[in-house]
Structures are given as C-alpha cells and as structure tokens.
Write an enzyme that holds these catalytic residues in place. Structure first.
Site, PDB file in Angstrom:
ATOM      1  N   SER A   1       9.623   7.841 -30.919  1.00 53.81           N
ATOM      2  CA  SER A   1       9.888   7.084 -29.691  1.00 53.81           C
ATOM      3  C   SER A   1      10.093   7.966 -28.470  1.00 53.81           C
ATOM      4  O   SER A   1       9.874   7.520 -27.339  1.00 53.81           O
ATOM      5  CB  SER A   1      11.114   6.183 -29.877  1.00 53.81           C
ATOM      6  OG  SER A   1      12.254   6.952 -30.229  1.00 53.81           O
TER       7      SER A   1
ATOM      8  N   GLY B   1      10.266   5.008 -33.958  1.00 52.89           N
ATOM      9  CA  GLY B   1      10.880   4.890 -35.275  1.00 52.89           C
ATOM     10  C   GLY B   1      10.245   5.760 -36.338  1.00 52.89           C
ATOM     11  O   GLY B   1      10.703   5.779 -37.496  1.00 52.89           O
TER      12      GLY B   1
ATOM     13  N   HIS C   1      17.468   7.432 -25.848  1.00 54.48           N
ATOM     14  CA  HIS C   1      16.145   7.555 -25.236  1.00 54.48           C
ATOM     15  C   HIS C   1      16.234   7.915 -23.754  1.00 54.48           C
ATOM     16  O   HIS C   1      16.957   7.266 -23.003  1.00 54.48           O
ATOM     17  CB  HIS C   1      15.371   6.249 -25.413  1.00 54.48           C
ATOM     18  CG  HIS C   1      15.103   5.930 -26.853  1.00 54.48           C
ATOM     19  ND1 HIS C   1      15.905   5.075 -27.578  1.00 54.48           N
ATOM     20  CD2 HIS C   1      14.142   6.376 -27.691  1.00 54.48           C
ATOM     21  CE1 HIS C   1      15.441   5.007 -28.819  1.00 54.48           C
ATOM     22  NE2 HIS C   1      14.368   5.781 -28.915  1.00 54.48           N
TER      23      HIS C   1
END
Length: 211
Positions: free
Chosen positions: A29, A66, A179
C-alpha cells in the site's frame, strides 16, 4: 518515389538505437497510492521525473495494498513474464512486520523474489522498512537488518528506509498513522531517486549517445 531525408534517417536510427528501460514497482500500500489520488503518489512522481529525462523510461506499478512477502513471492514470476522489467523496485515486508511474522520467513520470501528477478535479468532496488518501537527492540532491529543483509548478499541496490526524513513526524501520515499523506510523497520519491539514479546512469548514457 519516396525520398528519405537525412533528418528522417537520423530519427529512425535514434529510435532503433535507444532501448526502453522498464522499471517495475512491486510493493504494498505504500506504493499503491492508499488513501490518495494515483496522480499524487510517489510512483507517478517518479514516472514524471524519469520521462522528463527521456521518453524511453517507463514505470509500471504492480503494487497491491495489503501485500505480504508471501503474496509477492507467489506472483513475481507472472509479473516478470508480463512486464519484462529491467529494474524491479521491491518494496515488501512492512505488512509482514506489522503482523509479527517470523524474521526468517520474511527474509526467505524476499530472498526468493530477488533470486527470481535476477534469474530473469532484472536488477533489484530493495526498499528498506522499519517498524514502530512498540514491537520491541529485538524484533524491530532484526526486521530492520533484513534489508541490508539481503542487499549485501545479493548485490542489490538499497534504499535504507523508504520513509526516511519524516517517519517519526505524524503530520506526514494519514489518520491511521501508517500511510503517508500527499505532501509526504515528494519526500518518498527523493529517497527512491537518491539510489535509483545511480542504477540508471548507463541507460541515460546510452539514450544520450543515441540522440
């Protein structure tokens, strides 16, 4: 009768001489634009930088949010067959670490991916990752050491830490704390570029000589 001008001949020669260099980003990701627009992600920023140097560079992003090293190991051969990259930017392992997977397993999966890439004549740029301190000093250090060990053993390129320079600054992360945000993407691409540019010097020289 068709007359070919010297300029046209030169252009044709350039097209025949210059070879496209394909760079495949093979990650999770952190490379798959999680939570941000695709055009704002570091892979797209890298593509823009490379193509500003030459149209003979292309970047293919095969990253999956993922993704684990096991998943990457299972799909690397097909990705290589499909895209035939010259360079693979290998950015896996973070999800394994966050799940507390065995260090030996993470190492062996990444090792297998590197070997398959090299057997397919693709150079590897390994992307190092680090874990938060709450995973314990012993585990986090062993995890961190995976990347330089692999880079040394298999003579790959190495980005010591993808999030270097801002990894401890919460302002550069989305609400999940994992993130990176849009402003962080510029920092990531600089970390990648600092190593990748040395790997493509030969390609740049060949392109310039063809022109």
């Amino acid at each position: 009768m068709l007359f070919v001008t010297p300029a046209a001949t030169a252009a044709t020669t350039q097209q025949m001489t210059a070879k496209t260099t394909t760079i495949m980003v093979f990650g999770d990701s952190l490379s798959a634009n999680y939570g941000i627009p695709t055009e704002a992600g570091w892979v797209n920023l890298l593509t823009q930088r490379l193509q500003s140097l030459s149209p003979f560079f292309q970047v293919i992003n095969t990253s999956i949010s993922g993704e684990t090293t096991f998943g990457g190991r299972n799909r690397i051969e097909q990705a290589l067959k499909t895209h035939r990259p010259d360079i693979v930017i290998l950015g896996l392992g973070a999800n394994d670490g966050l799940r507390g997977s065995a260090i030996k397993t993470i190492y062996e999966n990444l090792e297998a991916i590197i070997k398959i890439c090299q057997q397919n004549n693709a150079s590897v740029l390994l992307v190092g990752m680090q874990l938060p301190p709450n995973y314990g000093m012993t585990y986090t250090q062993k995890f961190k050491n995976i990347y330089p060990k692999l880079a040394e053993n298999y003579q790959t390129g190495l980005i010591p830490f993808l999030l270097d320079g801002f990894g401890e600054n919460h302002e550069f992360f989305q609400p999940d704390g994992i993130h990176p945000t849009i402003p962080a993407q510029e920092k990531i691409v600089e970390n990648v570029w600092s190593v990748l540019q040395t790997m493509i010097l030969g390609d740049l020289a060949a392109i310039n000589s063809a022109n």
